[in-house]
Scaffold this motif. Structure first.
Motif, PDB file in Angstrom:
ATOM      1  N   ASN A 126       0.840  -1.205   0.000  1.00 23.37           N
ATOM      2  CA  ASN A 126       0.000   0.000   0.000  1.00 23.37           C
ATOM      3  C   ASN A 126       0.875   1.256   0.000  1.00 23.37           C
ATOM      4  O   ASN A 126       2.073   1.202   0.285  1.00 23.37           O
ATOM      5  N   TRP A 128       1.278   3.732   1.930  1.00 29.44           N
ATOM      6  CA  TRP A 128       1.973   4.188   3.153  1.00 29.44           C
ATOM      7  C   TRP A 128       3.118   3.249   3.502  1.00 29.44           C
ATOM      8  O   TRP A 128       4.140   3.678   4.021  1.00 29.44           O
ATOM      9  N   LYS A 129       2.954   1.954   3.184  1.00 29.57           N
ATOM     10  CA  LYS A 129       4.079   1.032   3.339  1.00 29.57           C
ATOM     11  C   LYS A 129       5.149   1.395   2.296  1.00 29.57           C
ATOM     12  O   LYS A 129       6.344   1.378   2.592  1.00 29.57           O
ATOM     13  N   ASN A 131       5.789   4.343   1.156  1.00 30.08           N
ATOM     14  CA  ASN A 131       6.491   5.515   1.692  1.00 30.08           C
ATOM     15  C   ASN A 131       7.491   5.112   2.769  1.00 30.08           C
ATOM     16  O   ASN A 131       8.546   5.716   2.900  1.00 30.08           O
ATOM     17  N   GLU A 132       7.143   4.074   3.538  1.00 29.64           N
ATOM     18  CA  GLU A 132       8.055   3.583   4.570  1.00 29.64           C
ATOM     19  C   GLU A 132       9.314   2.985   3.930  1.00 29.64           C
ATOM     20  O   GLU A 132      10.433   3.266   4.365  1.00 29.64           O
ATOM     21  N   PHE A 149       9.662  10.065   6.339  1.00 31.18           N
ATOM     22  CA  PHE A 149       8.717  10.429   5.281  1.00 31.18           C
ATOM     23  C   PHE A 149       9.390  11.421   4.337  1.00 31.18           C
ATOM     24  O   PHE A 149       9.706  12.541   4.737  1.00 31.18           O
TER      25      PHE A 149
END
Lengths: 423, 166
Positions: A126, A128-129, A131-132, A149
């Motif tokens: 996903n 946000w993962k 982005n991690e 971030f």
């Protein structure tokens, strides 16, 4: 610095191919996407597998698919084994670095024809993962645990650029309007959009001052560039494009370590231009300036704004496009905001920047991105945009010499390559 | 020696989560604990428990570069550095408020991120800032360090607040 003590053989680009970048293309894995771009480039130049002497694989993060050695899987799928190949990785600049490695393979005389293929599959996790994973490309002792971030890091750089030079959020937004608008005519682009400055400012805030439309997206995609020696290039193609020079710069991994020194001057700048500027700080990219300086010296460019016809640069953020105008010397440090205001980088401006739509609108499948820029620039300089896009709106009429720019991390690796039409 | 043509893999109810059948898209899980050594940076993390921010200073007398974020060797001259205590007061060099973030930090949003500058120090330090609204932040704003009592041995054991009278 003396540019390339042993310059090596002249290098040309003879063909290219790109898949349509998209948020997710689960019907094809990275091997098949590379194969599609590779076959497109072979067919366009009437090449066969036998013409390829070796390759360079370009991809960024093993994490995205939890597949190590993806490079050899692409090499294998393309039918290029047992020919020589290697993987090149350097964050966001992976594509630019791989393109330059292909240049070196040919310039050194090791290969007459080298295929540079890039890819990334970002849709298996996903956003946000994702982005991690990207944030793990910041120091995991001191930076990742605090911010973790990249948009946050770029937001602080934008904040400082605005403080130093008076750059405004509207100027940032204009980059988004321009690049998304250009992409309306690029069938390979992920996010063509007709938008306004208000739309950009009204979209959800990601990290002040950067909104959703100031930031590029995650993408699946692949791109291929075929490079060749002079002799081979003219055998293969009536319209090869010369890679006139390459330049590469680096900077500290941590934003916090950037020094406050003096600007490395380009031929058209003087020390008095920057008497009170502490450089690079976090407002400018010293690696970008260093790369530009090397590439300009190699290509004999002394006045970039007058001598470069178009630019494809790494606009992962609207702010970084404005910062990069300055690093490339298209304007002086501090004038990047005015440069967009005056329309100099627009499609019909003085030096069109990101006529393809850039990363903001074309998409950013990391390992493919820098090679995608080379392919779009190749088509521009061949004057074959109409053939490949089935639309000639983006063809820059006077395109003779172009600059491609690939950029990693918070400006850690940056590449600049100069490409020239030969007729 | 065993040669058993009736051998059979055990049947279990450990199925696979499927998102789509054409193309077939399945869930693949992965997690890992790292044994992460802070190595030559260890003292920084230990010192936070004593309410000290330790930067580093180049040992070369002709250089003497001072780093807010420590590093074992100097990027200017290549010499070894020594630990150097930083002031607990600084200023905002740059700031942002993150409304989104990496998955790990998404539950903490929105949060303020600042680059801190310290008097007499050549480089910056990245940190979280609390105790102020977004519109209160400005470049040059005086801020001061605070420390967690229960350490996590993370750089967020030190954070910053506005440097105003309590």
């Amino acid at each position: 610095m003396i540019y390339m003590k042993h310059k090596g053989k002249d290098v040309y680009m003879v063909s290219g191919g790109v898949t349509k970048f998209a948020k997710a293309t689960p019907d094809m894995d990275f091997r098949l996407r590379v194969k599609k771009a590779f076959d497109y480039s072979l067919n366009d130049a009437n090449l066969t597998l036998h013409d390829i002497d070796g390759s360079v694989a370009s991809y960024f993060a093993d994490h995205f698919q939890r597949q190590l050695m993806s490079g050899i899987m692409a090499q294998d799928y393309l039918g290029l084994t047992p020919k020589p190949s290697k993987r090149v990785e350097g964050g966001g600049a992976t594509g630019g670095l791989a393109f330059q490695t292909g240049f070196e393979e040919v310039a050194s005389g090791r290969m007459d024809v080298c295929a540079v293929y890039g890819f990334e599959t970002m849709s298996h996790v996903n956003t946000w993962k994702g982005n991690e994973f990207i944030a793990l490309a910041s120091d995991t002792n001191f930076d990742y645990p605090v911010g973790g971030f990249y948009t946050g890091y770029y937001a602080m750089m934008a904040n400082r650029h605005m403080h130093e030079f008076g750059t405004t959020v509207e100027q940032l937004a204009k980059v988004s309007v321009k690049n998304h608008g250009n992409a309306l005519h690029n069938p390979y682009s992920q996010s063509p959009m007709k938008i306004t400055v208000e739309d950009v400012r009204n979209s959800p805030m990601v990290a002040t001052p950067l909104t959703r439309l100031d930031v590029c997206t995650m993408s699946d995609g692949a791109a291929v560039a075929i490079l060749a020696s002079e002799e081979k290039a003219f055998e293969i193609s009536d319209h090869p494009v010369k890679v006139a020079s390459i330049g590469t710069g680096t900077d500290t991994m941590r934003l916090s370590d950037r020094p406050f020194g003096k600007v490395p001057l380009l031929a058209n700048e003087k020390e008095s231009d920057y008497r009170n500027l502490k450089y690079p700080g976090i407002h400018s990219f010293r690696a970008g300036r260093t790369a530009a300086k090397e590439a300009y010296e190699g290509a004999g460019i002394t006045d970039p704004l007058e001598e470069i016809d178009l630019v494809e640069l790494h606009d992962a953020y609207t702010s970084s496009e404005i910062q990069t105008y300055e690093d490339l010397g298209l304007c002086k440090y501090g004038e990047g905001g005015n440069f967009i205001d005056e329309g100099k980088s627009s499609l019909h401006g003085k030096v069109p920047v990101n006529p393809s739509g850039g990363l903001l609108a074309s998409g950013h499948p990391v390992g493919a991105t820098g090679i995608m820029q080379a392919v779009f620039m190749f088509w521009q300089l061949q004057h074959s945009v109409k053939k490949h896009f089935h639309d000639e709106a983006l063809q820059i009429k006077n395109a003779k010499r172009g600059l491609i720019h690939s950029h990693a991390g918070t400006g850690t690796y940056v590449t600049v390559s100069i490409m020239e039409a030969v007729k | 020696m065993t040669l058993n043509p009736n051998a059979k893999m055990e049947e279990t109810q450990k199925g696979t989560e499927v998102y789509n059948v054409d193309p077939l898209i399945v869930k693949s899980h992965y997690e890992i604990d790292y044994i992460h050594s802070y190595a030559q940076d260890s003292e920084f993390f230990r010192a936070l428990g004593k309410k000290k921010i330790m930067g580093s200073k180049c040992k070369n007398k002709d250089c003497g570069y001072v780093y807010a974020t420590p590093r074992g060797h100097c990027m200017m001259c290549g010499s070894e550095t020594e630990w150097h205590e930083l002031p607990n007061h600084g200023k905002i060099h740059a700031f942002t408020t993150c409304y989104f973030g990496s998955e790990e930090f998404l539950p903490e949003t929105p949060f303020h991120l600042v680059m801190v500058e310290f008097e007499g120090v050549n480089s910056l330090f990245m940190a979280r800032l609390i105790g102020a609204d977004e519109e209160d932040l400005h470049i040059g704003m005086p801020i001061r360090a605070k420390f967690r009592r229960n350490l996590r041995f993370s750089p967020t054991d030190v954070y910053f607040v506005p440097d105003v009278p309590k």
